[in-house]
Design an enzyme around this catalytic site. Structure first.
Site, short mmCIF file in Angstrom:
data_model
loop_
_atom_site.label_atom_id
_atom_site.label_comp_id
_atom_site.label_asym_id
_atom_site.label_seq_id
_atom_site.Cartn_x
_atom_site.Cartn_y
_atom_site.Cartn_z
N ASP A 141 -33.08 -5.17 32.68
CA ASP A 141 -33.55 -5.13 31.30
C ASP A 141 -35.07 -5.21 31.33
O ASP A 141 -35.68 -5.35 32.39
CB ASP A 141 -32.90 -6.24 30.47
CG ASP A 141 -33.30 -7.63 30.96
OD1 ASP A 141 -34.17 -7.73 31.84
OD2 ASP A 141 -32.72 -8.60 30.46
N ASP A 164 -22.85 -5.40 29.30
CA ASP A 164 -23.15 -6.54 30.15
C ASP A 164 -22.95 -7.78 29.31
O ASP A 164 -23.08 -7.73 28.09
CB ASP A 164 -24.61 -6.51 30.63
CG ASP A 164 -25.56 -6.96 29.54
OD1 ASP A 164 -25.83 -6.16 28.62
OD2 ASP A 164 -26.00 -8.13 29.56
N CYS A 167 -2.49 -10.94 37.47
CA CYS A 167 -3.82 -10.72 38.04
C CYS A 167 -3.71 -10.70 39.56
O CYS A 167 -2.98 -11.49 40.15
CB CYS A 167 -4.77 -11.82 37.60
SG CYS A 167 -6.43 -11.61 38.27
N CYS A 186 -6.48 -11.02 41.56
CA CYS A 186 -7.72 -11.54 42.15
C CYS A 186 -7.39 -12.63 43.18
O CYS A 186 -6.28 -13.14 43.21
CB CYS A 186 -8.65 -12.09 41.06
SG CYS A 186 -8.32 -13.78 40.56
N CYS A 210 -6.17 -16.06 41.62
CA CYS A 210 -4.79 -16.09 41.14
C CYS A 210 -3.80 -15.95 42.31
O CYS A 210 -2.69 -16.46 42.25
CB CYS A 210 -4.56 -15.01 40.10
SG CYS A 210 -5.46 -15.32 38.57
N HIS A 226 -12.30 -14.99 38.91
CA HIS A 226 -11.20 -14.39 38.15
C HIS A 226 -11.72 -13.66 36.92
O HIS A 226 -11.31 -12.53 36.63
CB HIS A 226 -10.18 -15.45 37.74
CG HIS A 226 -9.29 -14.98 36.64
ND1 HIS A 226 -8.16 -14.21 36.88
CD2 HIS A 226 -9.40 -15.07 35.29
CE1 HIS A 226 -7.60 -13.89 35.72
NE2 HIS A 226 -8.34 -14.39 34.75
ZN LIG Z 1 -7.12 -13.77 38.59
#
Ligand SMILES: [Zn+2]
Length: 697
Positions: free
Chosen positions: A94, A267, A305, A307, A310, A336
């Site tokens: 930015d 963002d 999920c 990730c 998780c 996550h």
């Molecule tokens: Zn997750």
């Protein structure tokens, strides 16, 4: 040809949502996309390899902060931010404008630029369009932003206009300062919350040869509606052949709404900032990991999920880390959240490309915003809990309180009949309130829809009330096998003259695991100690010994099966809430039901008394009355078809004070409506319920 060579790949039907791709100096970027915020050349509490693993394609870095620390000389030494932080993909910087105007401290502004006091060493720092570009060239970002004057979106018009005009002049200077740098440069549209200024700014900025366009100055004080309106005004005017970036926005729901309005890039600090506070964005809404309800909960925080958080940690462990303020708890939650944001953007892109955006959008908009309500019905640890395996089936599990079983949907955490004893609630809310027994004396058969069979509490309450009431009514003892067509319209007569059907109960359910599971635990689900539920599961139909009561199962998606079902006199509308069974609570679903009921006097009973559900029922054409309270619920809701409302119903219809309350509400729209289509609003405001009353003469 711009530096990014943006290619528009698809625009979704009935929406401005679009999928595209462009190429920076480091990689190809697929849009729509989210850019994790790396304020100080790091995403807060995240390792760059984890951010890379989330699929992030662009990282956002803040020129203002990097200019003060470590300073541009260091970036010159390292040859830019990529090598400095070992980030192989794109970086967007930015301009510093937003921080100058939003952070506390003294500053002054002139045509030349802005002057502010450094929070590092308290020296005065000058930032002009030219020096901002110079700093961003040192940082070596793939995409630079022009310096703009950012004002709160709620300022008075003259201030907003002056800031916008200055931003336009600075935009020209920024372009000139960029020179022949291969770095891309985005212009920024300003104009606060004034639609005409936004439109003017969009035209002026998009006339300049920028590589992309940003919408700045939103998410700084305006309401969501204003923000979405401004976004739509601007995206309509921006050229289709370059990317659009909505700066600093927002929640997952905000992203969905903005993509729907044609934005490509985002963002926001929320994924990591809220992680620090223990909040996770999940496929079943937001979860607050500081809530004691999670203390003992096994299984992942988000069952949908993939990730690494998780995959490896239970929700109880994450709760514990929050509890003891362990920094790794923040890190794991942030990981996550970033992963969830990135995956959501990829799913949006897939649905745009497959042209299934509209359905996806409708299914997600309320879900993404759903607040954490897990654990409203706390469970006791009992001996039976050791029989864990027996207590779960498919997506359901049994929870037991005071010796009475209830069914919980493990994906959403929601418990059926969570606030009252299930059979008590079934009797009060549905059987008694609908005057079922009294109505059985009327024209036969009485057709009752039981929407959301669940553990059959409502259906069994109806059967328990009806059986003794009709035992003297039916003419004989012939046990009929039920009609051939599944309760199809006009096909409900029994097989023999002797067995007149008095009650035809049609239960709708798409997932029978809840009933199967409850039947395994007769000690906790005493109402199932009856031949009917097992027979219903085995044959899809049960008929009472007298032949007077027939119970049928219509399995499948309610919105499809209702079309082939016998039209109802009463509807017990008792599915899980919209968080779990979203499609059943939409305006479209209520409209379909109202169509089925249009030619009959039908009353619908439901536990929900939310303003938005009531508005949806009104918009669909039902008349809406207050229902009795149950447990801690002050009220429930009764909906009447126009024919039922025209008769002597004795219900307490909502008056105009409801309209006033509804108009003050921030949840006015029925679930699942297209924000571009406001026809429901006129349908509620113009509803005969609020205009034809009190005209006794
Ligand atoms: Zn997750």
């Amino acid at each position: 040809m711009t530096r990014l060579n943006f290619q528009l790949e698809a625009t979704a039907s009935g929406s401005r949502a679009r999928a595209g791709r462009f190429r920076t100096l480091h990689n190809e970027v697929l849009t729509p996309t989210f850019m994790p915020v790396g304020t100080h050349a790091a995403v807060r509490a995240q390792r760059r390899e984890d951010v890379l693993a989330s699929g992030a394609q662009v990282l956002l870095a803040n020129t203002y902060h990097l200019l003060l620390r470590p300073g541009t000389a260091l970036f010159d030494q390292f040859g830019g931010i990529h090598r400095f932080m070992n980030w192989p993909r794109s970086v967007l910087t930015d301009s510093g404008g937003y921080q100058i105007f939003s952070l506390p401290g003294s500053r002054s502004i002139s045509e030349a630029g802005a002057e502010f006091k450094s929070y590092v060493d308290h020296t005065m720092v000058r930032l002009s369009p030219e020096s901002s570009i110079a700093a961003q060239r040192s940082i070596g970002s793939d995409i630079m932003m022009v310096l703009d004057q950012c004002v709160p979106s709620t300022v008075e018009r003259a201030v907003a206009q002056a800031a916008m005009e200055l931003t336009h002049r600075w935009a020209q200077r920024s372009l000139a300062a960029r020179g022949d740098s291969p770095q891309a440069l985005f212009g920024i549209v300003q104009g606060a919350s004034y639609p005409d200024l936004r439109a003017l700014s969009a035209r002026v900025i998009s006339d300049l040869p920028f590589d992309g366009f940003a919408i700045g100055g939103l998410a700084v004080g305006e309401g969501r509606d204003e923000r979405e309106d401004c976004t739509a005004i601007v995206t309509e005017l921006l050229p289709a052949d370059r990317p659009r970036y909505l700066m600093g926005v927002g929640t997952t729901r905000d992203l969905l709404e903005a993509v729907h309005r044609g934005v490509d890039m985002f963002d926001c600090i929320l994924p990591t900032a809220l992680a620090k506070q223990g909040v996770a964005f999940t496929s079943i809404g937001r979860r607050d990991l500081r809530r004691a309800a999670y203390r003992r909960m096994e299984g992942p925080m988000d069952p949908d999920c993939d990730c690494s958080t998780c995959a490896q940690y239970s929700i109880a462990y994450l709760f514990h880390l929050q509890r003891v303020s362990e920094p790794v708890g923040w890190q794991l939650l942030g990981l996550h959240n970033v992963h969830f944001y990135m995956r959501l953007m990829r799913r949006m892109r897939e649905h745009i490309l497959a042209d299934t955006w509209q359905d996806f959008y409708r299914s997600q908009r309320d879900l993404l915003d759903a607040r954490d309500s897990y654990g409203r019905a706390p469970t006791h640890v009992t001996k039976a809990q050791r029989l864990e395996g027996k207590r779960k089936l498919g997506r359901y599990e049994v929870v037991v309180r005071d010796g009475v079983g209830r069914i919980r949907d493990t994906r959403s955490g929601e418990v059926m009949h969570s606030v009252s004893e299930p059979m008590e609630e079934a009797r009060l809310l549905y059987v008694e309130q609908s005057r079922l027994v009294e109505r059985l004396k009327g024209p036969a058969p009485l057709v009752v829809w039981d929407v959301g069979l669940g553990a059959a509490a409502n259906a069994m309450a109806a059967i328990q009330a009806a059986e003794p009431a009709v035992s003297g009514m039916a003419g004989g003892s012939d046990v009929a096998g039920g009609s051939d067509v599944a309760g199809g319209r006009g096909e409900v007569a029994g097989a023999g003259e002797a067995a007149e059907r008095r009650l035809l109960l049609l239960s709708f359910e798409n997932d029978l695991d809840s009933l199967v599971l409850a039947l395994r635990h007769p000690a906790w689900f005493k109402h199932l100690r009856h031949a009917a539920p097992r027979r219903l599961l085995a044959d899809g139909v049960w008929v009472s010994a007298s032949g007077a009561v027939e119970w049928r199962l219509l399995r499948g998606d309610f919105r499809e099966t209702q079309a082939i079902a016998a039209a109802p006199d009463l509807i017990f509308f008792d599915p899980f809430s919209y968080r779990t069974d979203g499609a059943l609570w939409t305006l479209a679903a209520f409209r379909e039901m109202q169509k089925t009921c249009a030619a009959r006097a039908v009353e619908l009973f439901t536990y929900s008394y939310s303003t938005s559900v009531r508005a949806a029922l009104l918009a669909a054409g039902f008349f809406v009355a207050r229902g009795r309270g149950t447990g801690p619920k002050a009220e429930t809701t009764i909906a009447l078809s126009p024919l039922a409302a025209a008769g002597a119903h004795g219900r307490e219809l909502l008056g105009r004070e409801f309209l006033a309350k509804w108009q003050r509400s921030d949840a006015q729209a029925p679930l699942g409506v297209d924000p571009m289509d406001e026809s429901w609003r006129a349908a509620v405001l113009g509803h005969a319920q609020f205009h034809d009353v009190g005209d006794g003469c």
